[in-house]
Write a protein that holds these residues in place. Structure first.
Motif, PDB file in Angstrom:
ATOM      1  N   ILE A  23       0.847  -1.205   0.000  1.00 30.64           N
ATOM      2  CA  ILE A  23       0.000   0.000   0.000  1.00 30.64           C
ATOM      3  C   ILE A  23       0.879   1.251   0.000  1.00 30.64           C
ATOM      4  CG2 ILE A  23      -1.637   1.345   1.386  1.00 30.64           C
ATOM      5  CD1 ILE A  23      -2.870  -1.428   2.221  1.00 30.64           C
ATOM      6  N   TYR A  24       1.918   1.240   0.822  1.00 30.69           N
ATOM      7  CA  TYR A  24       2.858   2.371   0.837  1.00 30.69           C
ATOM      8  C   TYR A  24       3.454   2.583  -0.559  1.00 30.69           C
ATOM      9  CZ  TYR A  24       7.386   4.632   1.057  1.00 30.69           C
ATOM     10  OH  TYR A  24       8.457   5.422   0.789  1.00 30.69           O
ATOM     11  N   LEU A  25       3.939   1.516  -1.175  1.00 25.00           N
ATOM     12  CA  LEU A  25       4.551   1.630  -2.505  1.00 25.00           C
ATOM     13  C   LEU A  25       3.544   2.124  -3.539  1.00 25.00           C
ATOM     14  CD1 LEU A  25       6.744  -1.594  -2.670  1.00 25.00           C
ATOM     15  CD2 LEU A  25       7.535   0.770  -2.455  1.00 25.00           C
ATOM     16  N   ALA A  26       2.305   1.622  -3.472  1.00 21.94           N
ATOM     17  CA  ALA A  26       1.276   2.038  -4.423  1.00 21.94           C
ATOM     18  C   ALA A  26       1.004   3.535  -4.294  1.00 21.94           C
ATOM     19  CB  ALA A  26      -0.002   1.234  -4.213  1.00 21.94           C
ATOM     20  N   LYS A  27       0.980   4.039  -3.069  1.00 24.39           N
ATOM     21  CA  LYS A  27       0.757   5.478  -2.860  1.00 24.39           C
ATOM     22  C   LYS A  27       1.978   6.286  -3.319  1.00 24.39           C
ATOM     23  CE  LYS A  27      -2.641   5.440   0.805  1.00 24.39           C
ATOM     24  NZ  LYS A  27      -3.615   6.411   0.344  1.00 24.39           N
ATOM     25  N   TYR A  29       4.440   5.291  -5.594  1.00 30.12           N
ATOM     26  CA  TYR A  29       4.914   5.092  -6.966  1.00 30.12           C
ATOM     27  C   TYR A  29       3.852   4.636  -7.957  1.00 30.12           C
ATOM     28  CZ  TYR A  29       9.265   5.169  -4.357  1.00 30.12           C
ATOM     29  OH  TYR A  29      10.277   5.535  -3.518  1.00 30.12           O
ATOM     30  N   GLY A  30       2.637   4.442  -7.497  1.00 28.54           N
ATOM     31  CA  GLY A  30       1.590   3.945  -8.379  1.00 28.54           C
ATOM     32  C   GLY A  30       1.458   2.430  -8.268  1.00 28.54           C
ATOM     33  N   VAL A  31       0.283   1.940  -8.629  1.00 31.46           N
ATOM     34  CA  VAL A  31      -0.027   0.519  -8.443  1.00 31.46           C
ATOM     35  C   VAL A  31       0.850  -0.382  -9.305  1.00 31.46           C
ATOM     36  CG1 VAL A  31      -1.839  -1.227  -8.703  1.00 31.46           C
ATOM     37  CG2 VAL A  31      -2.393   1.002  -7.711  1.00 31.46           C
ATOM     38  N   ARG A  32       1.020  -0.052 -10.588  1.00 24.56           N
ATOM     39  CA  ARG A  32       1.817  -0.927 -11.474  1.00 24.56           C
ATOM     40  C   ARG A  32       3.253  -1.059 -10.993  1.00 24.56           C
ATOM     41  NH1 ARG A  32       0.973   0.264 -17.700  1.00 24.56           N
ATOM     42  NH2 ARG A  32       3.190  -0.030 -17.479  1.00 24.56           N
ATOM     43  N   ARG A  33       3.863   0.059 -10.653  1.00 21.51           N
ATOM     44  CA  ARG A  33       5.245   0.018 -10.175  1.00 21.51           C
ATOM     45  C   ARG A  33       5.335  -0.716  -8.844  1.00 21.51           C
ATOM     46  NH1 ARG A  33       7.410   5.586 -10.600  1.00 21.51           N
ATOM     47  NH2 ARG A  33       6.290   5.417 -12.525  1.00 21.51           N
ATOM     48  N   ALA A  34       4.344  -0.501  -7.975  1.00 22.97           N
ATOM     49  CA  ALA A  34       4.320  -1.188  -6.674  1.00 22.97           C
ATOM     50  C   ALA A  34       4.223  -2.695  -6.860  1.00 22.97           C
ATOM     51  CB  ALA A  34       3.158  -0.673  -5.832  1.00 22.97           C
ATOM     52  N   LEU A  35       3.382  -3.136  -7.777  1.00 20.92           N
ATOM     53  CA  LEU A  35       3.257  -4.580  -8.034  1.00 20.92           C
ATOM     54  C   LEU A  35       4.550  -5.146  -8.614  1.00 20.92           C
ATOM     55  CD1 LEU A  35      -0.397  -4.772  -9.393  1.00 20.92           C
ATOM     56  CD2 LEU A  35       0.463  -5.575  -7.168  1.00 20.92           C
ATOM     57  N   PHE A  36       5.193  -4.404  -9.511  1.00 18.63           N
ATOM     58  CA  PHE A  36       6.468  -4.853 -10.058  1.00 18.63           C
ATOM     59  C   PHE A  36       7.504  -4.999  -8.950  1.00 18.63           C
ATOM     60  CE2 PHE A  36      10.750  -3.901 -11.467  1.00 18.63           C
ATOM     61  CZ  PHE A  36      10.940  -4.886 -12.425  1.00 18.63           C
ATOM     62  N   ILE A  37       7.610  -3.986  -8.090  1.00 20.59           N
ATOM     63  CA  ILE A  37       8.574  -4.021  -6.986  1.00 20.59           C
ATOM     64  C   ILE A  37       8.274  -5.198  -6.063  1.00 20.59           C
ATOM     65  CG2 ILE A  37       9.362  -2.792  -4.912  1.00 20.59           C
ATOM     66  CD1 ILE A  37       8.957  -0.166  -6.557  1.00 20.59           C
ATOM     67  N   THR A  38       6.997  -5.414  -5.765  1.00 20.67           N
ATOM     68  CA  THR A  38       6.596  -6.527  -4.902  1.00 20.67           C
ATOM     69  C   THR A  38       7.035  -7.857  -5.497  1.00 20.67           C
ATOM     70  OG1 THR A  38       4.686  -5.272  -4.127  1.00 20.67           O
ATOM     71  CG2 THR A  38       4.629  -7.662  -3.793  1.00 20.67           C
ATOM     72  N   LEU A  39       6.744  -8.062  -6.777  1.00 20.90           N
ATOM     73  CA  LEU A  39       7.124  -9.319  -7.434  1.00 20.90           C
ATOM     74  C   LEU A  39       8.642  -9.470  -7.497  1.00 20.90           C
ATOM     75  CD1 LEU A  39       4.494  -9.461 -10.302  1.00 20.90           C
ATOM     76  CD2 LEU A  39       4.600 -10.891  -8.247  1.00 20.90           C
ATOM     77  N   PHE A  40       9.345  -8.385  -7.768  1.00 13.94           N
ATOM     78  CA  PHE A  40      10.800  -8.458  -7.836  1.00 13.94           C
ATOM     79  C   PHE A  40      11.409  -8.830  -6.490  1.00 13.94           C
ATOM     80  CE2 PHE A  40      14.911  -6.327  -7.180  1.00 13.94           C
ATOM     81  CZ  PHE A  40      15.677  -7.094  -8.050  1.00 13.94           C
ATOM     82  N   VAL A  41      11.029  -8.107  -5.445  1.00 14.45           N
ATOM     83  CA  VAL A  41      11.612  -8.350  -4.117  1.00 14.45           C
ATOM     84  C   VAL A  41      11.254  -9.745  -3.621  1.00 14.45           C
ATOM     85  CG1 VAL A  41      11.616  -7.627  -1.688  1.00 14.45           C
ATOM     86  CG2 VAL A  41      11.683  -5.908  -3.503  1.00 14.45           C
ATOM     87  N   THR A  42       9.982 -10.101  -3.724  1.00 18.52           N
ATOM     88  CA  THR A  42       9.539 -11.413  -3.247  1.00 18.52           C
ATOM     89  C   THR A  42      10.175 -12.529  -4.063  1.00 18.52           C
ATOM     90  OG1 THR A  42       7.453 -10.413  -2.542  1.00 18.52           O
ATOM     91  CG2 THR A  42       7.505 -12.801  -2.710  1.00 18.52           C
ATOM     92  N   GLY A  43      10.167 -12.374  -5.382  1.00 18.72           N
ATOM     93  CA  GLY A  43      10.754 -13.403  -6.252  1.00 18.72           C
ATOM     94  C   GLY A  43      12.245 -13.569  -6.048  1.00 18.72           C
TER      95      GLY A  43
END
Length: 180
Positions: A23-27, A29-43
């Motif tokens: 939620i912090y990242l989405a606020k 950097y935006g939802v798309r970038r936040a999801l990319f960052i989430t997938l990158f870090v988790t993966g």
């Protein structure tokens, strides 16, 4: 010790803390970038953890013992959530410290990654004794003076916590008009 009917709470807490970071990242950097960052870090963290479990790479030799949720590549998804929470919390702390620093781009990125990595290791120093000694989510195959957690675990934490933030710094900087 937790009663057995509360065993689910640890995994849920880690996933919820990850959701807060998302939620912090989405606020920010935006939802798309936040999801990319989430997938990158988790993966990335799950992949490196899987190398640790299979080959002892980076963190020392260990195995996951308890059911800690669904696994990918032999690593509980909960571990990916834990890494995500640690990386994003470390990111926020490092950026807060560096807010007023005027450094050249490359120096700024390296300083950010080092500071972020130091915060990640500090969190790991607090989290791992509980997860290993008290909860027994994994078992180390080595000794050390610090709760029998191999020191390679902390150097590995520093290295992974340096690699991920430096990649995030480059990605976010290249895709965000203002980096501070």
């Amino acid at each position: 010790m937790l009663p057995s009917w509360l065993e689910w709470a640890n995994a849920v807490f880690l996933h919820l803390s990850s959701l807060l970071a998302l939620i912090y990242l989405a606020k920010a950097y935006g939802v798309r970038r936040a999801l990319f960052i989430t997938l990158f870090v988790t993966g990335a963290s799950i992949y490196v953890e899987s190398l640790g479990v299979k080959y002892g790479f980076l963190f020392g030799s260990y195995d996951y013992e308890k059911a800690f949720g669904a696994k990918v590549l032999g690593v509980p998804l909960t571990i990916g959530s834990a890494w995500f929470m640690i990386v994003i919390t470390s990111r926020i702390l490092a950026l807060g410290i560096m807010k007023r620093m005027e450094l050249p781009f490359v120096v700024h990125g390296i300083a950010y990654a080092v500071i972020s990595s130091i915060f990640a290791v500090i969190m790991d120093l607090a989290i791992d004794p509980v997860a290993y000694v008290v909860r027994q989510y994994w078992v180390w195959k080595g000794d050390s003076f610090y709760y029998n957690i191999p020191l390679s675990n902390f150097s590995g934490c520093f290295l992974l916590s340096f690699f991920i933030p430096i990649r995030l710094f480059i990605f976010v900087t290249l895709h965000t008009p203002i980096i501070r």
